[in-house]
Design an enzyme around this catalytic site. Structure first.
Site, PDB file in Angstrom:
ATOM      1  N   TYR A 232      25.217 -68.970  21.427  1.00  0.00           N
ATOM      2  CA  TYR A 232      26.015 -68.401  20.340  1.00  0.00           C
ATOM      3  C   TYR A 232      25.365 -67.125  19.830  1.00  0.00           C
ATOM      4  O   TYR A 232      24.140 -66.951  19.906  1.00  0.00           O
ATOM      5  CB  TYR A 232      26.124 -69.393  19.181  1.00  0.00           C
ATOM      6  CG  TYR A 232      27.143 -70.484  19.391  1.00  0.00           C
ATOM      7  CD1 TYR A 232      28.461 -70.331  18.944  1.00  0.00           C
ATOM      8  CD2 TYR A 232      26.795 -71.676  20.015  1.00  0.00           C
ATOM      9  CE1 TYR A 232      29.395 -71.346  19.117  1.00  0.00           C
ATOM     10  CE2 TYR A 232      27.723 -72.695  20.200  1.00  0.00           C
ATOM     11  CZ  TYR A 232      29.025 -72.518  19.747  1.00  0.00           C
ATOM     12  OH  TYR A 232      29.940 -73.516  19.924  1.00  0.00           O
TER      13      TYR A 232
ATOM     14  N   ASP B 148      34.599 -74.070  15.422  1.00  0.00           N
ATOM     15  CA  ASP B 148      35.228 -74.303  14.121  1.00  0.00           C
ATOM     16  C   ASP B 148      36.285 -73.257  13.812  1.00  0.00           C
ATOM     17  O   ASP B 148      36.410 -72.244  14.509  1.00  0.00           O
ATOM     18  CB  ASP B 148      34.162 -74.286  13.020  1.00  0.00           C
ATOM     19  CG  ASP B 148      33.204 -75.462  13.102  1.00  0.00           C
ATOM     20  OD1 ASP B 148      33.597 -76.506  13.654  1.00  0.00           O
ATOM     21  OD2 ASP B 148      32.066 -75.333  12.611  1.00  0.00           O
TER      22      ASP B 148
END
Length: 249
Positions: free
Chosen positions: A111, A51
């Site tokens: 992540y 994002d």
């Protein structure tokens, strides 16, 4: 002939990885550089869709050419000369077979989210400043609960069209080093905004706004409105993508 590139980028100045009509993206910048070198249009497929503002330490893309006409060292050198300072090509690879897909053949992705409990001038772009005390033990118990579930619709951005909300979380862990808290999570796939909403909900566990049982109920509700707010993008980085033995240097 399919070619893979391994790269890193600081996502601060970009509207995510994937090309957008209303803002500059990492994919757009890289495709422009590749097309300049090859002298024809190169279209890429990335291993994910980070994002706006999210960083990556270990990103992969693939593209197809009729002939591998540029040696690896030369390609890396010239691409890095063209690309801005916040994007770096690390390696050029070939797939074991030319049908390997950077997105769909990734075995897992990891992540990391960084929280700073103190003012940290040199981490402002890469962490979230959080002022309240947190119980890391409770947050790690919540992390273990994640591994018991598959459907994570409650942590997905609303309005996102996906085939399934199912993800297999292989590992999830909080670590504390001084004033920095690190959250690591590995899964076969992630929904849009999933990690940031998980972290936001775990912060509610850590400061006793919700119990571990309520954390379970949020997951089981499959309703995004019940989960916590998404934490800011700058603390999130994609740090590893695993392909097993499907790629060769």
């Amino acid at each position: 002939m399919r070619i893979f590139l391994n790269l890193q980028y600081d996502g601060t100045n970009y509207h995510g990885w994937q090309k957008q009509p209303n803002g500059i993206t990492v994919q757009e910048v890289i495709e422009k550089a590749l097309s300049t070198l090859y002298r024809f249009q190169i279209d890429t497929t990335g291993c994910g869709r980070t994002d706006t503002g999210v960083h990556s330490h270990d990103f992969y893309l693939h593209y197809d050419v009729e002939e591998d006409s540029i040696p690896a060292d030369e390609l890396i050198y010239h691409l890095n000369a063209i690309l801005p300072e916040d994007i770096k090509i690390i390696r050029k690879l070939r797939p074991v077979n030319d049908e390997i897909n950077a997105r769909f053949d990734a075995v897992s992705r990891t992540y990391r989210y960084i929280i700073s409990t103190e003012k940290a001038p040199f981490l402002t772009k890469y962490s979230y400043r959080y002022h309240y005390s947190l119980d890391i033990n409770l947050m790690n118990q919540a992390a273990e609960i994640l591994k018991e579930y598959i459907d994570f619709k409650c942590f997905s951005k609303t309005g996102t069209q996906v085939f399934t909300n199912n993800c297999r979380i292989y590992d999830a862990l909080w670590e504390q080093k001084g004033h920095l808290l690190y959250f690591y999570i590995t899964a076969d796939r992630f929904l849009r905004n999933m990690v940031r909403s998980i972290v936001g909900t775990m912060l509610m566990v850590g400061n006793s706004k919700i119990t571990l049982q309520q954390f379970r109920e949020i997951i089981e509700s499959k309703d995004r409105r019940n989960a916590g707010e998404s934490v800011p993008a700058q603390g999130l980085s994609l740090i590893h993508v695993e392909y097993g033995d499907k790629l060769i240097s």
